[in-house]
Design a protein around this motif. Structure first.
Motif, PDB file in Angstrom:
ATOM      1  N   SER A  94      15.524 117.454  39.370  1.00 32.82           N
ATOM      2  CA  SER A  94      14.605 117.722  38.156  1.00 32.82           C
ATOM      3  C   SER A  94      14.910 118.745  37.042  1.00 32.82           C
ATOM      4  O   SER A  94      14.838 118.790  36.084  1.00 32.82           O
ATOM      5  N   THR A  98      13.926 120.016  33.240  1.00 36.93           N
ATOM      6  CA  THR A  98      12.972 120.776  33.138  1.00 36.93           C
ATOM      7  C   THR A  98      13.343 122.330  32.115  1.00 36.93           C
ATOM      8  O   THR A  98      12.434 122.794  31.304  1.00 36.93           O
ATOM      9  N   GLN A 123       5.406 117.269  47.768  1.00 40.44           N
ATOM     10  CA  GLN A 123       5.167 118.646  47.486  1.00 40.44           C
ATOM     11  C   GLN A 123       3.593 118.762  47.818  1.00 40.44           C
ATOM     12  O   GLN A 123       3.093 118.403  48.548  1.00 40.44           O
ATOM     13  N   ASN A 160       9.344 123.526  37.252  1.00 40.57           N
ATOM     14  CA  ASN A 160       9.870 122.879  38.408  1.00 40.57           C
ATOM     15  C   ASN A 160       8.925 121.907  38.524  1.00 40.57           C
ATOM     16  O   ASN A 160       7.551 121.757  38.728  1.00 40.57           O
ATOM     17  N   ASP A 161       9.439 121.649  39.799  1.00 37.06           N
ATOM     18  CA  ASP A 161       8.517 120.545  40.117  1.00 37.06           C
ATOM     19  C   ASP A 161       7.445 121.131  40.850  1.00 37.06           C
ATOM     20  O   ASP A 161       6.328 120.788  41.189  1.00 37.06           O
ATOM     21  N   ALA A 165       4.053 119.627  39.601  1.00 36.91           N
ATOM     22  CA  ALA A 165       3.130 118.633  40.529  1.00 36.91           C
ATOM     23  C   ALA A 165       1.502 119.709  40.412  1.00 36.91           C
ATOM     24  O   ALA A 165       0.502 118.710  40.649  1.00 36.91           O
ATOM     25  N   PHE A 248       2.739 112.130  43.790  1.00 35.65           N
ATOM     26  CA  PHE A 248       4.154 113.170  43.659  1.00 35.65           C
ATOM     27  C   PHE A 248       5.689 112.969  44.521  1.00 35.65           C
ATOM     28  O   PHE A 248       6.191 114.135  44.971  1.00 35.65           O
ATOM     29  N   HIS A 250       9.892 114.911  45.046  1.00 32.62           N
ATOM     30  CA  HIS A 250      10.568 115.295  44.673  1.00 32.62           C
ATOM     31  C   HIS A 250      11.668 114.695  45.140  1.00 32.62           C
ATOM     32  O   HIS A 250      12.691 115.146  46.185  1.00 32.62           O
ATOM     33  N   ASP A 307      13.088 110.085  33.186  1.00 26.06           N
ATOM     34  CA  ASP A 307      12.243 111.474  33.978  1.00 26.06           C
ATOM     35  C   ASP A 307      11.966 112.337  32.722  1.00 26.06           C
ATOM     36  O   ASP A 307      11.178 113.590  32.680  1.00 26.06           O
ATOM     37  N   TYR A 311       8.725 113.975  32.241  1.00 28.94           N
ATOM     38  CA  TYR A 311       8.297 115.676  32.397  1.00 28.94           C
ATOM     39  C   TYR A 311       7.743 116.417  30.408  1.00 28.94           C
ATOM     40  O   TYR A 311       7.385 116.457  30.424  1.00 28.94           O
TER      41      TYR A 311
END
Length: 318
Positions: A94, A98, A123, A160-161, A165, A248, A250, A307, A311
């Motif tokens: 992802s 982002t 995460q 980033n995640d 998260a 969440f 990833h 996504d 996001y």
């Protein structure tokens, strides 16, 4: 001139021969996997796992090489892919989305060819063993009182995640994401060094990476974003059981250049489907403690679209 053009087109059309789960091999001298980050990270693990299954199943008689293009939160590697031929693919996540939303990169996911989503993980949040922070609930309470005293480390890029998260978890407890201090590091080694040196109070990172650190570096995992506790980490509580209603995942996947033809895309998709169908892939999932999350090319394209909307919404929250 026309004959030369015809020959070039013909060569391009046979770069990838049909590959099916019956193990008919690719007919390309060398296949290249781009890892858009450092060795030993999540993208590297994915590339090596796919390569391992291809070789064990003998899906091609030619070499699979892995190259590393670390820089700009994946952007350098994906820029390399954009200029590559159909025999080259890159690991993705992802962060491709982002990076674009936050203006870190002009690269758009629609410029590439989605091939597959291979796996996902969770995460986690880690602190040093001797940290006064005892739980994620304790940490959130400290952040509410004095957010400036507790910076959180992430890698390799803002947005980033790891960052998103943690921000989502913070918002679920009534904390403003804008009040949090995030420090960015280029790779996991730098992130861990910062935690050990006290530059950051905690780090938000993938569950597999956090597990590696916890085994070797006097680190505690205080929370994980899975819906239930993981079997191999039975002592690590989830965010949900600590009162933070967030789950969440990833994901990580594979994409090709935007110049890939439909037959070339189908051939790569067939190869990756053969990989995930193999019992050796199940071994790789277990070894890396990943969650099965295979999506074919069309479903991966739909995932990217969904996504991107998710996001964009998250980033507009305060």
């Amino acid at each position: 001139m026309m004959r030369k053009k015809y020959i070039l087109l013909l060569l391009a059309s046979i770069v990838l021969a049909s590959c099916t789960p019956s193990k008919k091999p690719l007919t390309q001298q060398e296949l290249t996997f781009i890892v858009p980050g450092s060795p030993d990270g999540g993208w590297d693990a994915l590339a090596n796992s796919v390569k391992t299954v291809i070789e064990k199943e003998k899906l091609t008689k030619y070499n699979v090489q892995i190259i590393y293009e670390e820089g700009e939160g994946g952007n350098d590697g994906w820029a390399h892919l954009k200029e590559s031929g159909p025999h080259t693919i890159a690991m993705t996540s992802s962060l491709l989305l982002t990076n674009n939303l936050l203006g870190h990169s002009t690269l758009n996911y629609r410029e590439f060819t989605p091939l597959a989503t291979m796996a996902s993980e969770w995460q986690a949040v880690i602190v040093m063993d001797d940290s006064p922070i005892q739980s994620i609930t304790d940490f959130m309470q400290r952040l509410k009182k004095q957010p400036n005293l507790y910076p959180i480390g992430i890698e390799p890029q803002f947005g980033n995640d790891d960052q998103i998260a943690f921000s989502e978890a913070a918002r679920a407890t009534g904390l403003s994401a804008a009040s949090l201090r995030f420090f960015r590091y280029s790779n996991g080694d730098e992130l861990l060094s910062a935690l050990q040196a006290g530059e950051i109070a905690a780090a938000s990172l993938s569950s597999s990476q956090s597990e590696t650190f916890a085994k070797e570096e006097n680190v505690r995992i205080i929370a994980i974003s899975s819906p239930e506790r993981l079997g191999h980490l039975p002592d690590v509580p989830t965010w949900k059981e600590q009162g933070i209603d967030v789950v969440f995942p990833h994901w990580r996947g594979v994409m090709g250049s935007g110049e890939m033809s439909e037959p070339e895309k189908e051939q790569w998709s067939s190869l990756l489907n053969a990989v995930q169908s193999s019992p050796y892939w199940a071994e790789e999932l277990e070894k890396n403690h990943w969650t099965p999350f295979y999506r074919n090319s069309e479903d991966t394209a739909a995932l990217l679209e969904a996504d991107m909307k998710k996001y964009r919404y998250i980033m507009n929250q305060k």
